[in-house]
Enzyme design. Structure first.
Site: not given
Ligand code: ATP
Ligand code: MG
Ligand code: MG
Length: 548
Positions: A32, A257, A267
């Protein structure tokens, strides 16, 4: 690939290809665009791209841009840059927002099938009525609206007739389902906000659980990898694909994760550190962002090797940050030229060295990689050494410089300290030493031994440099009480020093990496280095207690 065999997702792919379930695998990395990527995302990137690379498949970079309130093109650009820098090139660039029309049509299909309804309950009421693990949810009084009424209301939602929060579209599944995600989840909400891609065309936006499976299906994704929190969402993922009658059926798989010690990996929290000026931007070298690690001096190889070593375990344990540092050292060991830098300078005058004379000494650029050749270092009557390498009243077993003691200057001579010069406050400001010409490095001198070898930089030709040392941005939560992460911010995470480096470094370019003898690996800062001021970031120190 040491851990490849423990990669259960890889085993699934092998099986799917073998049985002919798929001809070619398609994966995607779906960020995102609401912030910069962090090292956790790097895990997802490596997993998706490396899997497709290995099996001749494709990987899409897809921006999951379904929430206009938090998204921005600045993030889109930074994400592209970071993925490329990590060493990957996507086989297609997609925006979820390009599918809004299609998603809307699929939602209409659900309504027509009696599988979705417009609900007037507030977000809070919906939450309250969802029930708990032990208690079933309660049905909304709007649940049994007719198909006609739902179609009319949903169209009017799209037209902008209602305010934010006034109505939502919900799936009609089962309010008594043991899986709370299946209790009539919200599919669409109203948000009168300008979208970075679609502008003001839409005022209703699909929720993640509805949008994501459709995006995967539209793009022909075969293996949709996500983190473990989404395991309970998988039945909903499959429901959406089936009830929306998507032709292509993608499958979701979950992996652990990545979490690191002393690190926040969200983020939202990282943005807070940036917005509230705890750090100097998303690419501050203390940040666990990909851009921060890059600016700090991490190489893409070191990050990829680190992630490969972790495998894809289903667990979501916390990994020691020292493991990441270990991979940085491993990668830089053979690549980074060795050089000497004095971080906290103390002037030394070699009183028996001829005034005005400058001699050039030869030194290996990297003793672990002799192919890198040799460099020339000037030596003369005045040099700088490290303040820490001198003590007026040393404790036992201190083998560096003290009055009457002799040490080796790396690549040069033995020197002996004869006199300590102090200022009015009693601070040591200069040492007077003598050198022994017989002891020149490489001359084979074996007349006597010294126990300490210290580094130095010749004073007249030394290049001044700013040196930035780092400690973890967050401290350990020692008393175990739940704290806001901002209370754990380490006030000493950055130390800025003014020191000197060898003259042959004056032409160093941004992102050049060096090993400063006895200190650690340093990167030329790409942002603050100017033509007349070198700035170095400490990547990692030399010492480590970590072992793989
Ligand atoms: P955040 O909570 O940091 O905003 P998010 O999962 O909301 O992370 P996205 O931009 O939706 O962020 O994530 C893109 C991809 O990265 C998703 O497939 C997510 O599963 C993966 N991802 C995010 N954080 C991690 C992590 N700590 N370890 C492994 N994969 C991750
Ligand atoms: Mg997010
Ligand atoms: Mg997400």
């Amino acid at each position: 690939m040491e851990n490849a065999s423990s990669n259960f997702i890889r085993n699934i792919v092998i099986e799917d290809l073998k049985t002919g379930k798929v001809d070619q695998i398609v994966t995607r990395f779906p960020p995102e665009p609401n912030g910069y990527l962090h090292i956790g995302h790097a895990r997802s990137i490596c997993l998706n791209f490396e899997l497709a690379d290995e099996f001749n498949g494709r990987t899409h970079l897809r921006f999951d841009d379904t929430n206009p309130l938090k998204e921005d093109v600045e993030y889109v650009e930074s994400i592209k840059e970071d993925v490329r820098w990590l060493g990957f090139e996507w086989d297609g660039l997609f925006f979820a927002s390009d599918y809004f029309e299609e998603m809307y049509n699929r939602a209409v299909l659900l309504i027509k099938k009696g599988k979705a309804y417009v609900d007037d309950l507030s977000a809070e009421e919906i939450r309250e009525m969802r029930g708990t693990l032990t208690e079933p949810g309660k049905e909304s009084p709007y649940r049994n609206r007719t198909v006609e009424e739902n179609l009319d209301l949903f169209e009017r939602m799209r037209k902008g007739e209602f305010k934010d929060g006034e109505k939502v579209l919900r799936a009609k599944i089962d309010m008594a389902s043991p899986n709370i995600n299946m209790r009539d989840p919200v599919l669409y909400r109203i948000a009168h906000a300008t979208h970075h891609n679609t502008g003001d065309k839409w005022c209703i936006y699909p929720m993640y659980d509805f949008a994501h499976p459709l995006e995967d299906a539209i793009e022909g994704v075969t293996h949709s990898l996500c983190t473990l929190e989404f395991e309970d969402h998988r039945p909903l993922y499959d429901w959406v694909i089936q009830e929306c009658e998507m032709e292509h059926v993608p499958r979701q798989y979950e992996f652990g994760r990545l979490n690191l010690t002393n690190t926040v990996m969200s983020k939202r929290k990282l943005k807070q550190l940036v917005d509230e000026k705890y750090v100097d931007g998303w690419d501050d070298p203390r940040m666990p962002t990909v851009s921060g690690l890059r600016r700090r001096g991490y190489t893409p190889e070191s990050i990829r090797n680190f992630i490969r070593e972790l495998g894809v375990s289903k667990g979501s344990g916390v990994v020691d940050t020292q493991m990441l540092e270990h991979f940085a050292r491993e990668d830089l060991k053979l690549k980074a030229p060795r050089t000497m830098a004095v971080l906290r300078p103390l002037k030394v005058v070699i009183t028996n060295y001829p005034e005005g004379k400058v001699e050039m000494l030869e030194a290996e650029i990297n003793p672990e990689n002799p192919e890198m050749g040799v460099r020339q270092i000037p030596f003369s009557r005045e040099i700088y050494i490290e303040q820490d390498d001198f003590m007026e009243n040393p404790p036992p077993k201190y083998f560096r410089l003290f009055p009457g003691n002799e040490v080796r200057l790396k690549h040069a001579y033995f020197i002996k300290c004869n006199e300590v010069i102090k200022d009015e406050q009693g601070n040591v400001v200069e040492l007077h030493c003598t050198y022994d010409p017989e002891t020149k490095s490489g001359s084979g001198f074996s007349g006597r031994k010294v126990k300490g070898t210290i580094h130095w930089v010749e004073a007249q030709h030394a290049v001044p440099a700013e040196l930035r040392l780092y400690e973890p941005l967050l401290l350990d939560d020692t008393d175990g009480e739940e704290k806001d992460f901002l209370e754990l911010v380490n006030p000493n995470s950055l130390e800025v020093l003014q020191g000197f480096v060898e003259p042959n470094m004056k032409d160093a370019k941004p992102h050049d990496k060096f090993q400063f003898f006895r200190h650690g690996y340093f990167n030329v800062d790409p942002k603050d280095t100017t033509s007349d001021q070198l700035v170095f970031n400490l990547i990692v120190s030399l010492k480590s207690s970590f072992e793989v």
